[in-house]
Design an enzyme around this catalytic site. Structure first.
Site, short mmCIF file in Angstrom:
data_model
loop_
_atom_site.label_atom_id
_atom_site.label_comp_id
_atom_site.label_asym_id
_atom_site.label_seq_id
_atom_site.Cartn_x
_atom_site.Cartn_y
_atom_site.Cartn_z
N HIS A 153 0.85 -1.19 0.00
CA HIS A 153 0.00 0.00 0.00
C HIS A 153 0.89 1.23 0.00
CE1 HIS A 153 -3.13 2.85 1.18
NE2 HIS A 153 -3.98 1.92 0.76
N ASP A 179 -7.88 -5.40 -0.07
CA ASP A 179 -8.35 -6.27 -1.14
C ASP A 179 -7.98 -7.74 -0.95
OD1 ASP A 179 -9.60 -4.27 -2.80
OD2 ASP A 179 -7.59 -3.51 -3.14
N1 CMC Z 1 4.02 -7.55 -4.65
C1 CMC Z 1 5.36 -7.56 -4.83
N2 CMC Z 1 6.15 -6.47 -4.70
C2 CMC Z 1 5.55 -5.33 -4.39
C3 CMC Z 1 4.17 -5.22 -4.19
C4 CMC Z 1 3.40 -6.39 -4.33
N3 CMC Z 1 2.08 -6.37 -4.15
N4 CMC Z 1 3.85 -3.94 -3.91
C5 CMC Z 1 5.02 -3.26 -3.92
N5 CMC Z 1 6.04 -4.09 -4.21
C6 CMC Z 1 7.47 -3.76 -4.26
C7 CMC Z 1 7.84 -3.05 -5.54
O1 CMC Z 1 8.23 -3.95 -6.53
C8 CMC Z 1 8.95 -2.16 -5.07
O2 CMC Z 1 10.12 -2.96 -4.95
P1 CMC Z 1 11.58 -2.32 -5.26
O3 CMC Z 1 11.81 -1.30 -4.18
O4 CMC Z 1 12.51 -3.47 -5.23
O5 CMC Z 1 11.48 -1.69 -6.63
C9 CMC Z 1 8.54 -1.76 -3.66
O6 CMC Z 1 7.71 -2.82 -3.20
C10 CMC Z 1 7.77 -0.44 -3.59
O7 CMC Z 1 6.71 -0.53 -4.54
P2 CMC Z 1 6.03 0.71 -5.20
O8 CMC Z 1 5.38 0.28 -6.48
O9 CMC Z 1 7.00 1.85 -5.26
O10 CMC Z 1 4.94 1.08 -4.13
P3 CMC Z 1 3.71 2.02 -4.36
O11 CMC Z 1 3.44 2.69 -3.08
O12 CMC Z 1 3.91 2.88 -5.55
O13 CMC Z 1 2.53 0.99 -4.74
C11 CMC Z 1 0.66 -0.41 -4.65
C12 CMC Z 1 1.45 0.69 -3.93
C13 CMC Z 1 -0.61 -0.67 -3.85
C14 CMC Z 1 0.28 0.05 -6.04
C15 CMC Z 1 1.51 -1.69 -4.70
O14 CMC Z 1 1.85 -2.11 -3.41
C16 CMC Z 1 0.85 -2.81 -5.48
O15 CMC Z 1 0.98 -2.84 -6.72
N6 CMC Z 1 0.13 -3.75 -4.81
C17 CMC Z 1 -0.59 -4.80 -5.50
C18 CMC Z 1 -1.92 -4.27 -6.00
C19 CMC Z 1 -2.89 -4.06 -4.87
O16 CMC Z 1 -3.08 -4.92 -4.02
N7 CMC Z 1 -3.57 -2.90 -4.87
C20 CMC Z 1 -4.56 -2.54 -3.87
C21 CMC Z 1 -4.08 -1.42 -3.02
S1 CMC Z 1 -5.08 -1.14 -1.54
C22 CMC Z 1 -6.68 -0.72 -2.04
C23 CMC Z 1 -6.80 0.30 -3.07
O17 CMC Z 1 -6.02 1.24 -3.22
O18 CMC Z 1 -7.76 0.20 -3.83
#
Ligand code: CMC
Length: 428
Positions: free
Chosen positions: A306, A363
């Site tokens: 998140h 989720d």
């Molecule tokens: N699985 C594997 N690795 C992950 C995940 C995940 N679900 N989420 C983040 N990472 C890793 C990412 O690869 C990165 O690694 P590195 O530092 O080595 O490059 C690190 O964690 C930081 O990720 P980020 O993309 O910079 O984080 P963000 O804050 O931009 O993304 C997120 C937040 C929710 C989009 C992401 O965690 C994600 O894609 N999660 C899976 C999709 C999901 O479950 N979404 C629902 C979110 S909660 C409800 C809502 O918003 O609707």
């Protein structure tokens, strides 16, 4: 609190002072609104991870501590004690309603649960496999055309009516979209039923057989909607606020919110989680092997991570417990719940996830509840949208009341070609 503190910034040998803004929960921000006029610099923050776009009094999230409160009330308490309508009123109007206020608002919802009969043609215009999120977004925007008197909200009474219409009709739209997708006739709302029971009736009754769900099912749906009701400046809420900042009407703004919510990284994650669990089950893939592939960054572990929570998402805790309770009371066993728990445990003990502070989000378990309720997977983000509707409305309203509101218009650092001469076709 010290409202008078300033941040000092040195740029090209010049020192400027920028006001520091404090929130009542000790959140701090630097007000950079005069930065460009004072220095010529802008800030660059892709994904707005460090950008506060507004001051808001609706929802508080502390991502480090895993806290979520609606207007000051902890989510755990709201989930346990409130109803969806009461939660919606709290978010939109700022206070828990009195009995009389709640009764009046419920009457307004009841009076507005039907769609204009002509709107049924909109559903017919979609192909049978049209995604319900597309239908929902289109229908919400179309709804504005049937209520042109509410396109320009003048006072609180207009706002109450517009909110009631949207919150009530969105569930009718969702259920009609589902019925259309399975080729069954639309089932009209029943004014004698509560909000959630009525939705389940429109989803699962057929003309000659009334669906009468047990109370536990109704309660699980209520809880699902409450925990989804708002989550401050997430992508879809920011979209609603951005569209609303142009003084676009409420119907158009929430319709845009549905589109923003649809993606897999946001509200579409609940259906992506279910696809993932189903895939693991079908292919008999081990959790260990699957997580290896996640760690190789072939794909993400859906329902994990998140932008704000670097600790447990409190909604995930509430929903995990609710999923267990629901399956227990219904006497159901779901292999996918077992796989989800195995995935969660393995990920929470794995350095890859620990180092990145990745925890289950809202989720991860929500789909298991919807599955037990008999809701099909393409409808999962639609369910999220029904739940989120009060939050979007509350934010749109708050923004419209804000005397400092400005049209949202971020800047950019241009990285394209410098000025060049037009090249005629024969010379390219
Ligand atoms: N699985 C594997 N690795 C992950 C995940 C995940 N679900 N989420 C983040 N990472 C890793 C990412 O690869 C990165 O690694 P590195 O530092 O080595 O490059 C690190 O964690 C930081 O990720 P980020 O993309 O910079 O984080 P963000 O804050 O931009 O993304 C997120 C937040 C929710 C989009 C992401 O965690 C994600 O894609 N999660 C899976 C999709 C999901 O479950 N979404 C629902 C979110 S909660 C409800 C809502 O918003 O609707």
């Amino acid at each position: 609190m010290n409202e008078k503190k300033t941040a000092r910034l040195e740029l090209d040998g010049k020192v400027i002072e920028l006001p520091v803004v404090y929130g009542p929960e000790n959140e701090v921000g630097i007000d950079i609104s005069s930065l460009r006029s004072q220095t010529g610099f802008i800030t660059l923050d892709p994904g707005y991870a460090n950008t506060g776009a507004c001051k808001s009094g609706i929802t508080f999230v502390d991502g480090e501590k895993g806290i979520l409160r609606y207007r000051g009330y902890p989510i755990e308490e709201m989930a346990q004690r409130s109803s969806f309508i009461e939660t919606a009123m709290l978010l939109i109007f700022g206070e828990l309603p009195t009995r009389e206020e709640r009764t009046n608002f419920r009457s307004l919802l009841r009076e507005n649960e039907l769609l204009h009969e002509d709107m049924l043609h909109h559903f017919e215009g979609f192909p049978p496999n049209g995604h319900p999120m597309a239908i929902m977004s289109a229908a919400l925007n179309a709804l504005g055309s049937y209520h042109t008197d509410l396109l320009n909200i003048q006072d609180t009474s207009d706002m109450r009516l517009a909110a009631a219409k949207i919150i009530s009709k969105v569930r009718t739209i969702a259920a009609f979209a589902y019925k259309k997708s399975i080729g069954e006739p639309a089932v009209y709302p029943d004014p004698n039923l509560s909000y959630c029971r009525n939705f389940l009736h429109m989803m699962f009754s057929i003309p000659y057989r009334m669906y009468d769900p047990p109370q536990e099912v109704v309660r699980a749906l209520t809880l699902f909607l409450i925990v989804h009701a708002d989550h401050e400046q997430n992508c879809s809420c920011s979209t609603v606020r951005m569209v609303g900042s142009t003084e676009a009407n409420l119907f158009a703004s929430v319709s845009a919110g549905v589109c923003a919510l649809w993606g897999r990284l946001h509200g579409g994650a609940n259906s992506a989680v279910m696809d993932m669990l189903d895939y693991l089950h079908r292919e008999k893939l081990s959790v260990k092997d699957y997580l290896e592939q996640v760690k190789q960054k072939k794909f993400r572990l859906m329902g994990f991570g998140h932008r704000v929570y670097k600790n447990f998402d409190p909604r995930a805790r509430v929903l995990k417990r609710a999923a267990h309770d629901l399956l227990d009371t219904l006497g159901l066993q779901d292999d996918l719940l077992d796989i989800a728990q195995e995935l969660e445990e393995a990920a929470l003990n794995d350095d890859f996830f620990i180092e990145r502070k990745l925890y289950p989000n809202v989720d991860f378990y929500s789909g298991l509840i919807l599955r037990a309720l008999g809701i099909p997977v393409p409808m999962y983000p639609v369910m999220f949208a029904i739940g989120r509707m009060p939050g979007w409305i509350a934010h749109w309203y708050e923004e419209s009341q804000d005397p400092n509101m400005k049209i949202h218009r971020p800047r950019q650092i241009y990285m394209g070609s410098k000025e060049r001469k037009y090249v005629p076709m024969h010379k390219r």
